[in-house]
Design an enzyme around this catalytic site. Structure first.
Site, PDB file in Angstrom:
ATOM      1  N   GLU A 211       0.848  -1.377  -0.095  1.00  0.00           N
ATOM      2  CA  GLU A 211       0.117  -0.151  -0.178  1.00  0.00           C
ATOM      3  C   GLU A 211       1.359   1.250  -0.016  1.00  0.00           C
ATOM      4  O   GLU A 211       0.628   2.323  -0.769  1.00  0.00           O
ATOM      5  CB  GLU A 211      -0.844  -0.268   1.343  1.00  0.00           C
ATOM      6  CG  GLU A 211      -1.906   1.382   1.538  1.00  0.00           C
ATOM      7  CD  GLU A 211      -1.521   2.526   1.916  1.00  0.00           C
ATOM      8  OE1 GLU A 211      -2.228   3.531   1.953  1.00  0.00           O
ATOM      9  OE2 GLU A 211      -0.165   2.620   2.729  1.00  0.00           O
ATOM     10  N   GLU A 212       2.042   1.425   0.396  1.00  0.00           N
ATOM     11  CA  GLU A 212       2.589   2.444   1.143  1.00  0.00           C
ATOM     12  C   GLU A 212       3.577   3.171  -0.350  1.00  0.00           C
ATOM     13  O   GLU A 212       4.186   4.188  -0.146  1.00  0.00           O
ATOM     14  CB  GLU A 212       3.908   2.167   1.849  1.00  0.00           C
ATOM     15  CG  GLU A 212       2.536   2.342   3.851  1.00  0.00           C
ATOM     16  CD  GLU A 212       2.037   3.743   4.362  1.00  0.00           C
ATOM     17  OE1 GLU A 212       2.365   4.345   3.607  1.00  0.00           O
ATOM     18  OE2 GLU A 212       2.004   3.829   5.010  1.00  0.00           O
ATOM     19  N   HIS A 322       4.167   7.708   9.706  1.00  0.00           N
ATOM     20  CA  HIS A 322       5.528   7.416   9.187  1.00  0.00           C
ATOM     21  C   HIS A 322       6.454   7.993   9.647  1.00  0.00           C
ATOM     22  O   HIS A 322       7.809   8.762   9.244  1.00  0.00           O
ATOM     23  CB  HIS A 322       5.655   8.388   7.820  1.00  0.00           C
ATOM     24  CG  HIS A 322       4.469   7.574   6.722  1.00  0.00           C
ATOM     25  ND1 HIS A 322       4.465   7.868   5.590  1.00  0.00           N
ATOM     26  CD2 HIS A 322       3.094   6.877   6.823  1.00  0.00           C
ATOM     27  CE1 HIS A 322       3.361   7.107   5.060  1.00  0.00           C
ATOM     28  NE2 HIS A 322       3.321   7.017   5.608  1.00  0.00           N
TER      29      HIS A 322
END
Length: 357
Positions: A211-212, A322
């Site tokens: 996803e990232e 993050h």
């Protein structure tokens, strides 16, 4: 004293799994849901758990990405330092001096992200953020040959290191990888809870990959399931720290599950959004509304699958996304589990048709 839920969340957060290297997280989910749901896969690493209810339709997809942001070894200098590429969105200011773990064929080894120390920088250089390209990972090797003897090779994954910590307020939990292990934990808890619930649909709990780095597993797993409705379960920026205004981030820790009204990848299906809000209010489940102008989730890909999939994002407000250490509130996690179970108990074929007509 650690309860079962705390132990489960500790496992989820501390297990390494950067984009493209999610297999350890996948095995943890398989162990958690063994004997509870049918298991299948897409062809790039996502895992799909199927729970059949009293009706085959609608098919409801719950998506949580298994990957966390991290790094990949790009090359090894002749002095034994590792140059790296980033996997996912990193801000240089939270990287330098942080401990990491390099996942090698001979085992996991510790390292630290380094650069030139401030003592030898000019006054002008000290004012600037050190760019990623000037950083390296120090694993204590004296040469390229010794680094290779340690088992390091270009292409190895590098994971942020952070110990799961229950804070002084025990409802607050600090760890790496809440984005998005908390989403995976919620989905696993919901799938397990459905054993004791009647739900008039088929539920697919999905741990997606990558996803990232581009919402990739969301696209491929939606291709396997062909869902009628989808929920992405993810994290969002908590707007309760100094310098953050409500206009920038509205959600706060401990105020409930966040229901997304907008993000950069998707305008949520409004009827589905209103149905979920109504369900939360009827069941006295705390919720808040959030928006994300600078990011998106797996739902950004899922909602445009095929002829379109009514989709919504449920998020856990998270401080310091993050980075190596982020913080969530256990109340928000529990509210998300409760809300999804309540929604799944109501979403029958008639309700689905009312949403899409």
């Amino acid at each position: 004293m650690e309860d079962n839920t705390t132990g489960w969340l500790k496992q989820m957060a501390e297990t390494p799994g950067v984009s493209g290297f999610e297999h350890r997280v996948k095995e943890l989910l398989k162990k958690r849901l063994h004997g509870i749901a049918e298991v299948s896969y897409d062809k790039i690493g996502s895992i799909i758990f199927k729970k059949q209810g009293t009706n085959h339709m609608p098919k409801i997809m719950l998506a949580g990405h298994m990957d966390e942001i991290g790094f990949m070894v790009k090359n090894i200098t002749k002095e034994g330092f590792l140059k790296f590429s980033t996997l996912g969105g990193w801000w240089e200011q939270v990287m330098l001096g942080q401990r990491v773990t390099v996942l090698t064929s001979r085992g996991d080894i510790p390292g630290v992200i380094g650069s030139k120390p401030p003592h030898i920088l000019t006054p002008e250089e000290r004012k600037k953020i050190v760019p990623k390209k000037e950083m390296y990972i120090d694993i204590g090797a004296s040469s390229e040959e010794e680094a290779r003897e340690f088992g390091v090779r270009p292409g190895d994954a590098v994971v942020p290191y952070s110990e799961f910590t229950v804070m002084k307020n025990p409802r607050l939990l600090m760890a790496k990888a809440w984005d998005n292990r908390i989403g995976c934990a919620i989905i696993a808890d919901v799938m397990a809870a459905l054993q004791q619930e009647i739900h008039p649909n088929t539920v697919y709990g999905v741990g997606t990959v990558q996803e990232e780095v581009g919402l990739r597993g969301a696209k491929t797993s939606a291709g396997v399931i062909d869902p009628d409705i989808a929920f992405a379960v993810d994290t969002c920026v908590a707007g309760d720290t100094p310098g953050v205004t409500t206009d920038q981030a509205a959600s706060k820790l401990g105020k409930g599950v966040a229901i997304c009204i907008y993000d950069a990848s998707m305008i949520p299906h409004t009827k589905l959004r209103d149905f979920v809000i109504e369900t939360a209010e009827q069941n006295h489940i705390p919720y808040q509304l959030e928006f994300t102008e600078g990011g998106g989730t797996d739902a950004g890909r899922i909602h445009i699958h095929g002829q379109g999939v009514p989709s919504l994002v449920l998020s856990i407000p998270t401080r310091y996304l993050h980075s190596h250490h982020s913080i969530i509130h256990r109340d928000d996690y529990e509210a998300a589990v409760d809300l999804l179970i309540a929604v799944l108990k109501r979403l029958d074929d008639k309700q689905y048709r009312d949403l899409v007509m």
